[in-house]
Design an enzyme around this catalytic site. Sequence first.
Site, PDB file in Angstrom:
ATOM      1  N   ARG A 243      29.001  46.754  52.472  1.00  0.00           N
ATOM      2  CA  ARG A 243      28.444  47.048  52.054  1.00  0.00           C
ATOM      3  C   ARG A 243      27.855  48.522  52.727  1.00  0.00           C
ATOM      4  O   ARG A 243      28.509  49.542  54.271  1.00  0.00           O
ATOM      5  CB  ARG A 243      26.917  46.512  52.772  1.00  0.00           C
ATOM      6  CG  ARG A 243      26.724  45.200  52.309  1.00  0.00           C
ATOM      7  CD  ARG A 243      26.320  45.109  50.348  1.00  0.00           C
ATOM      8  NE  ARG A 243      26.075  44.385  50.392  1.00  0.00           N
ATOM      9  CZ  ARG A 243      26.982  42.828  49.674  1.00  0.00           C
ATOM     10  NH1 ARG A 243      28.512  43.432  49.272  1.00  0.00           N
ATOM     11  NH2 ARG A 243      26.229  41.669  49.180  1.00  0.00           N
ATOM     12  N   GLU A 272      24.068  52.011  45.542  1.00  0.00           N
ATOM     13  CA  GLU A 272      25.282  51.660  43.868  1.00  0.00           C
ATOM     14  C   GLU A 272      23.878  51.186  42.969  1.00  0.00           C
ATOM     15  O   GLU A 272      22.695  50.761  42.941  1.00  0.00           O
ATOM     16  CB  GLU A 272      25.620  50.398  44.217  1.00  0.00           C
ATOM     17  CG  GLU A 272      27.090  50.343  45.068  1.00  0.00           C
ATOM     18  CD  GLU A 272      27.104  49.161  45.824  1.00  0.00           C
ATOM     19  OE1 GLU A 272      26.815  48.001  44.520  1.00  0.00           O
ATOM     20  OE2 GLU A 272      28.232  49.435  46.449  1.00  0.00           O
ATOM     21  N   HIS A 290      32.619  47.640  43.913  1.00  0.00           N
ATOM     22  CA  HIS A 290      32.493  47.109  44.408  1.00  0.00           C
ATOM     23  C   HIS A 290      32.429  45.871  43.958  1.00  0.00           C
ATOM     24  O   HIS A 290      32.203  44.981  42.715  1.00  0.00           O
ATOM     25  CB  HIS A 290      30.941  46.772  44.303  1.00  0.00           C
ATOM     26  CG  HIS A 290      30.308  45.941  44.903  1.00  0.00           C
ATOM     27  ND1 HIS A 290      28.652  46.023  46.138  1.00  0.00           N
ATOM     28  CD2 HIS A 290      30.975  45.254  45.713  1.00  0.00           C
ATOM     29  CE1 HIS A 290      28.791  44.993  45.990  1.00  0.00           C
ATOM     30  NE2 HIS A 290      29.760  44.311  46.286  1.00  0.00           N
TER      31      HIS A 290
HETATM   32  O1  LIG Z   1      29.376  41.529  47.364  1.00  0.00           O
HETATM   33  C1  LIG Z   1      29.007  41.013  47.100  1.00  0.00           C
HETATM   34  C2  LIG Z   1      28.402  39.210  47.523  1.00  0.00           C
HETATM   35  O2  LIG Z   1      27.560  39.703  48.594  1.00  0.00           O
HETATM   36  O3  LIG Z   1      28.876  38.084  46.922  1.00  0.00           O
END
Ligand SMILES: O=CC(=O)O
Length: 328
Positions: A243, A272, A290
Amino acid sequence: MVKGKVKVVVTRKLPDSIETRMMELFDVTLNLDDTPMSKAQLIEAVKHADVLVPTVTDDIDSAVLAQAGENLRLIANYGTGVDHIDLSSARQRAITLTNTPDVLTEDTADMTMALILAVPRRVVEGERVLREGKWKGWSPTWMLGNRIHGKRLGIVGMGRIGRAVARRAKGFGLSVHYHNRRRVHGDIETELEATYWESLDQMLARMDIISVNCPHTPATYHLLSARRLKLLRPSAYLVNTARGEVIDENALIRLLKAGDIAGAGLDVFENEPAINPKFLSLDNVTLLPHMGSATVEGRIDMGEKVLINIKTFIDGHTPPDRVIGDVF
Ligand SMILES: O=CC(=O)O
């Protein structure tokens, strides 16, 4: 909640097979054109749904949950990270929360490895030069990156994804090091000969490549702070598929700009889908939108998990991927 009539609201477009199954099983509201929901739409959804199926792009904060109806009993998140959901509000309202672990572990580890390879070897930079018609032919001294084999990889967070990265890294001849809240005995240290660093600071100062693989929680927000980032060696690379919030992005940009680290590979960002424009002018950073879990197989598996979690819950059992809450 009457079985068969459970009202489910899904916030984003999911794989077709998952949506078809949801239509068979539930009174489901889908989001076929995939436009992310506004806060007002999310509030409307939690007022009327029995079950909400959000994703990482939905900010299910305390203001949204404050408006939830008595009927909202389950949030079955499509994804593993739950940092976009206000856990204490969910707890207060006795809402059960589930996620989709395991099924995206290998895909996310692959993407992490892709960045661990791509950044030191300048894969994206090279491709860009070729597409721009600027390639003048092979040269002994042009477009040189750094060797992967024999380098030290420091994994921040030795959970499922961290372990999967460690297994891959070993195959590429990296020596594996890790920092975790708790030391992980067993396979990681025996089979992979991974070295545990109790001090994150000390590990950061000694690694060639750092991979961030911990969840974002209040305890890991800006874990890689300006102070800690300064500990990295000027020759070090940093990869983040976890993250954005785990790294102080502005501090990272300053470091990359000054050449105080060699490069970074980022699949996740603090705001994001907005990207700090300063990243875009830097050649020593590879940026991905992502995509860690973005495989056809993974996204179907994630949907299957959501279905199982909802079904188990409404049948009166503890859902397999319960993060918080009681059974219905
Ligand atoms: O980033 C995606 C998730 O946390 O599944």
